[in-house]
Design an enzyme around this catalytic site. Sequence first.
Site, PDB file in Angstrom:
ATOM      1  CE  LYS A  42      -3.247  -1.272  -0.706  1.00  0.00           C
ATOM      2  NZ  LYS A  42      -3.408  -2.077  -1.969  1.00  0.00           N
ATOM      3  N   GLY A  44       2.427   2.281  -2.895  1.00  0.00           N
ATOM      4  CA  GLY A  44       2.574   2.762  -4.277  1.00  0.00           C
ATOM      5  C   GLY A  44       3.178   1.722  -5.211  1.00  0.00           C
ATOM      6  CB  THR A  45       3.217  -1.997  -4.967  1.00  0.00           C
ATOM      7  OG1 THR A  45       3.287  -1.863  -3.554  1.00  0.00           O
ATOM      8  CG2 THR A  45       4.092  -3.125  -5.447  1.00  0.00           C
ATOM      9  CB  THR A  46      -0.417  -0.459  -8.334  1.00  0.00           C
ATOM     10  OG1 THR A  46      -0.824  -1.253  -7.218  1.00  0.00           O
ATOM     11  CG2 THR A  46      -1.157  -0.880  -9.575  1.00  0.00           C
ATOM     12  CG  HIS A 107       4.886  -6.706  -0.720  1.00  0.00           C
ATOM     13  ND1 HIS A 107       4.960  -5.414  -1.164  1.00  0.00           N
ATOM     14  CD2 HIS A 107       3.656  -7.162  -1.077  1.00  0.00           C
ATOM     15  CE1 HIS A 107       3.825  -5.093  -1.769  1.00  0.00           C
ATOM     16  NE2 HIS A 107       3.020  -6.136  -1.735  1.00  0.00           N
ATOM     17  NE  ARG A 129       0.519   6.731   0.087  1.00  0.00           N
ATOM     18  CZ  ARG A 129      -0.727   6.361  -0.182  1.00  0.00           C
ATOM     19  NH1 ARG A 129      -1.042   5.079  -0.191  1.00  0.00           N
ATOM     20  NH2 ARG A 129      -1.649   7.256  -0.450  1.00  0.00           N
ATOM     21  CB  SER A 137      -3.467   2.979   1.782  1.00  0.00           C
ATOM     22  OG  SER A 137      -3.678   2.349   0.557  1.00  0.00           O
ATOM     23  NE  ARG A 261      -7.969   4.560   0.378  1.00  0.00           N
ATOM     24  CZ  ARG A 261      -8.084   5.731   1.005  1.00  0.00           C
ATOM     25  NH1 ARG A 261      -9.280   6.196   1.308  1.00  0.00           N
ATOM     26  NH2 ARG A 261      -7.012   6.435   1.358  1.00  0.00           N
ATOM     27  N   GLY A 263      -5.513   7.697  -4.034  1.00  0.00           N
ATOM     28  CA  GLY A 263      -4.228   8.080  -4.618  1.00  0.00           C
ATOM     29  C   GLY A 263      -3.793   9.493  -4.234  1.00  0.00           C
TER      30      GLY A 263
HETATM   31  P1  A3P Z   1      -4.829   4.996  -1.265  1.00  0.00           P
HETATM   32  O1  A3P Z   1      -5.501   3.845  -0.591  1.00  0.00           O
HETATM   33  O2  A3P Z   1      -4.290   6.006  -0.290  1.00  0.00           O
HETATM   34  O3  A3P Z   1      -5.669   5.642  -2.308  1.00  0.00           O
HETATM   35  P2  A3P Z   1      -0.120  -0.406  -3.583  1.00  0.00           P
HETATM   36  O4  A3P Z   1      -0.077  -0.180  -5.050  1.00  0.00           O
HETATM   37  O5  A3P Z   1       1.224  -0.527  -2.942  1.00  0.00           O
HETATM   38  O6  A3P Z   1      -1.069  -1.488  -3.241  1.00  0.00           O
HETATM   39  O7  A3P Z   1      -0.690   0.954  -2.941  1.00  0.00           O
HETATM   40  C1  A3P Z   1      -2.017   1.306  -3.117  1.00  0.00           C
HETATM   41  C2  A3P Z   1      -2.122   2.804  -2.917  1.00  0.00           C
HETATM   42  O8  A3P Z   1      -1.569   3.472  -4.063  1.00  0.00           O
HETATM   43  C3  A3P Z   1      -3.576   3.253  -2.851  1.00  0.00           C
HETATM   44  O9  A3P Z   1      -3.537   4.427  -2.035  1.00  0.00           O
HETATM   45  C4  A3P Z   1      -3.875   3.549  -4.296  1.00  0.00           C
HETATM   46  O10 A3P Z   1      -4.994   4.381  -4.484  1.00  0.00           O
HETATM   47  C5  A3P Z   1      -2.586   4.229  -4.727  1.00  0.00           C
HETATM   48  N1  A3P Z   1      -2.337   4.147  -6.165  1.00  0.00           N
HETATM   49  C6  A3P Z   1      -2.640   3.144  -7.015  1.00  0.00           C
HETATM   50  N2  A3P Z   1      -2.263   3.457  -8.256  1.00  0.00           N
HETATM   51  C7  A3P Z   1      -1.708   4.681  -8.211  1.00  0.00           C
HETATM   52  C8  A3P Z   1      -1.154   5.560  -9.199  1.00  0.00           C
HETATM   53  N3  A3P Z   1      -1.111   5.210 -10.462  1.00  0.00           N
HETATM   54  N4  A3P Z   1      -0.682   6.742  -8.777  1.00  0.00           N
HETATM   55  C9  A3P Z   1      -0.728   7.109  -7.483  1.00  0.00           C
HETATM   56  N5  A3P Z   1      -1.259   6.334  -6.503  1.00  0.00           N
HETATM   57  C10 A3P Z   1      -1.731   5.135  -6.859  1.00  0.00           C
END
Ligand code: A3P
Length: 284
Positions: A42, A44-46, A107, A129, A137, A261, A263
């Site tokens: 959570k 910013g992995t994605t 992770h 983060r 998150s 969610r 972001g």
């Molecule tokens: P929030 O729940 O605060 O919105 P991970 O990718 O590590 O699972 O982290 C998920 C968090 O990154 C979530 O935060 C999600 O909304 C946010 N997120 C996903 N894609 C993103 C993107 N392209 N740019 C910025 N934040 C992103």
Amino acid sequence: RTSHLYKYQGFWCQSREIESTVSFQRHFQARDTNVGLATVPKSGTTWLKALAFAIASHERFQIFSNNHPLLKFNPHDLVPFFEYKIYANDQLSDLSNLPQPRLFGTHIPFASLPSSIKKSSCWLVYICRNPFDTFISSWHFINKIKPRSQAPMPLEEAFEMYCKGVIGFGPFWEHMLGYWKESRDRPHKVLFLKYEDMKKDITFQLKKLAEFLGFPFSVEEERGGVIEKIAKLCSFENMKDLEVNKSGTSIKNFENKNLFRKGEVGDWINYLSPRQVEQLTKVM
Ligand code: A3P
């Protein structure tokens, strides 16, 4: 509620993650050309996976195409987590037979990475983060993916556990410090990025990432708007509205929509009490 988390090699994880960590450690032979994207869940992995894929895959040269893989696949499908990839149909598979992706996610804390990653010239990129936002998150995510039969986890309970370090792959401070120390001592090996910096100035951070990965942007690419295109393609606003991310599933059968969610930076202010802010600040 916490019974499904175990402390193994100093970090908290689920039982199957113990198996996959052991297998990863025993069998993964890092190549010098591998790039590992390491994160606390959570953080910013994605986003990092999308950016690194856009920069370092062959498809970089098709960034303006309507067929770019990032428009059709979730970043977790394009850049697998090694420790989850080793499960095929929920069975632990033979890691030595798996094709090795150039980019992979993990992770696992630095201290528990396979020794071949530490010894080889393979690179690591870490995204850090702010723990306040990472906590909020995670709390939302845990409640979204829980079985319907289970009651939601109250924020207070999740918060107390988080402050004690009890969270997947946590304690978060050990995780961050492990990679941060390595990036300080071996900056050519580990690039330490921050979610908040990326939100503030994605162009600068993208250039830094591309240079670190060995694929700097050429003058022609800069002039042609490649950096802005990558930033836009991988932006939260764009990714969350893609069909694959609204309806598809990826890692461990999670629904992709749960990965997007808000972001934003600073959403914690809407959830934490002054006492909780003080408590987490002390931990940090
Ligand atoms: P929030 O729940 O605060 O919105 P991970 O990718 O590590 O699972 O982290 C998920 C968090 O990154 C979530 O935060 C999600 O909304 C946010 N997120 C996903 N894609 C993103 C993107 N392209 N740019 C910025 N934040 C992103």
